[in-house]
Motif scaffolding. Sequence first.
Motif, mmCIF file in Angstrom:
data_model
loop_
_atom_site.group_PDB
_atom_site.id
_atom_site.type_symbol
_atom_site.label_atom_id
_atom_site.label_comp_id
_atom_site.label_asym_id
_atom_site.label_seq_id
_atom_site.Cartn_x
_atom_site.Cartn_y
_atom_site.Cartn_z
ATOM 1 N N ASN A 32 0.845 -1.197 0.000
ATOM 2 C CA ASN A 32 0.000 0.000 0.000
ATOM 3 C C ASN A 32 0.877 1.242 0.000
ATOM 4 O O ASN A 32 1.471 1.605 1.005
ATOM 5 N N ALA A 33 1.011 1.893 -1.165
ATOM 6 C CA ALA A 33 1.947 3.004 -1.292
ATOM 7 C C ALA A 33 1.353 4.310 -0.798
ATOM 8 O O ALA A 33 2.068 5.275 -0.601
ATOM 9 N N GLY A 34 0.018 4.394 -0.627
ATOM 10 C CA GLY A 34 -0.591 5.642 -0.204
ATOM 11 C C GLY A 34 -0.752 6.585 -1.380
ATOM 12 O O GLY A 34 -1.241 6.215 -2.436
ATOM 13 N N VAL A 35 -0.317 7.842 -1.201
ATOM 14 C CA VAL A 35 -0.385 8.855 -2.254
ATOM 15 C C VAL A 35 1.024 9.066 -2.806
ATOM 16 O O VAL A 35 1.939 9.367 -2.039
ATOM 17 N N THR A 36 1.176 8.897 -4.102
ATOM 18 C CA THR A 36 2.478 9.094 -4.731
ATOM 19 C C THR A 36 2.405 10.258 -5.708
ATOM 20 O O THR A 36 1.368 10.491 -6.343
ATOM 21 N N GLN A 37 3.520 10.984 -5.814
ATOM 22 C CA GLN A 37 3.604 12.125 -6.723
ATOM 23 C C GLN A 37 4.900 12.056 -7.505
ATOM 24 O O GLN A 37 5.940 11.697 -6.960
ATOM 25 N N THR A 38 4.821 12.412 -8.774
ATOM 26 C CA THR A 38 6.017 12.551 -9.600
ATOM 27 C C THR A 38 5.872 13.770 -10.493
ATOM 28 O O THR A 38 4.755 14.110 -10.907
ATOM 29 N N PRO A 39 6.978 14.467 -10.807
ATOM 30 C CA PRO A 39 8.323 14.252 -10.271
ATOM 31 C C PRO A 39 8.460 14.853 -8.890
ATOM 32 O O PRO A 39 7.547 15.501 -8.389
ATOM 33 N N LYS A 40 9.605 14.682 -8.272
ATOM 34 C CA LYS A 40 9.875 15.275 -6.969
ATOM 35 C C LYS A 40 10.338 16.731 -7.119
ATOM 36 O O LYS A 40 10.022 17.587 -6.307
ATOM 37 N N PHE A 41 11.101 16.975 -8.166
ATOM 38 C CA PHE A 41 11.583 18.317 -8.468
ATOM 39 C C PHE A 41 11.408 18.585 -9.957
ATOM 40 O O PHE A 41 11.500 17.653 -10.769
#
Lengths: 113, 112
Positions: free
Chosen positions: A1-10
């Motif tokens: 369960n990864a939860g909430v992921t966002q890409t990119p970081k920068f």
Amino acid sequence: NAGVTQTPKFQVLKTGQSMTLQCAQDMNHEYMSWYRQDPGMGLRLIHYSVGAGITDQGEVPNGYNVSRSTTEDFPLRLLSAAPSQTSVYFCASGGGARTDTQYFGPGTRLTVL
Amino acid sequence: GDSVTQMEGPVTLSEEACLTINCTYTATGYPSLFWYVQYPGEGLQLLLKATKADDKGSNKGFEATYRKETTSFHLEKGSVQVSDSAVYFCALLSGSARQLTFGSGTQLTVLP
């Protein structure tokens, strides 16, 4: 369960460029939203969605576009980047009730030159 | 509209000192109240919440009580640690909307 992921970081953009910030959640949450965080201003809501196919504007929607084709994904598009959009962007997801906790992703730090 | 007013920082304390971060709100109806914490370079994590008047939220030694009569939700901890250094955000969720309204955040630094 990864939860909430966002890409990119920068990300660094030049004025006028476009890009998409990605957000995904694996908790089967109805509600997803995008915030921007600027120094001394807390977090301000950009757009939100109460389910697939349904989106609405928040407090600061100008210059941003969203869509929600699936429950899991909620991308944020910058149509023509401006220096005023330099910020840290957070995606969040949560259940449908007023008492439900919202969970935040790790953020994307965007600089527009 | 809804709003959250938070004690301005930064706040610097010595380890084992007592902490209070003030938070007051303006909202229609009966909002749910939250404290989120943001550690350096990370996203926001829920610290505690309270969903009705007189509820006390607690977690990791932190506490906050939902006071409807004073429209407040102050964050307290009896003995802070260096690892508590972070930015703390008070927030509310009211009515049928699910958008969080945030305060401006309070930077806490705890010195050894």
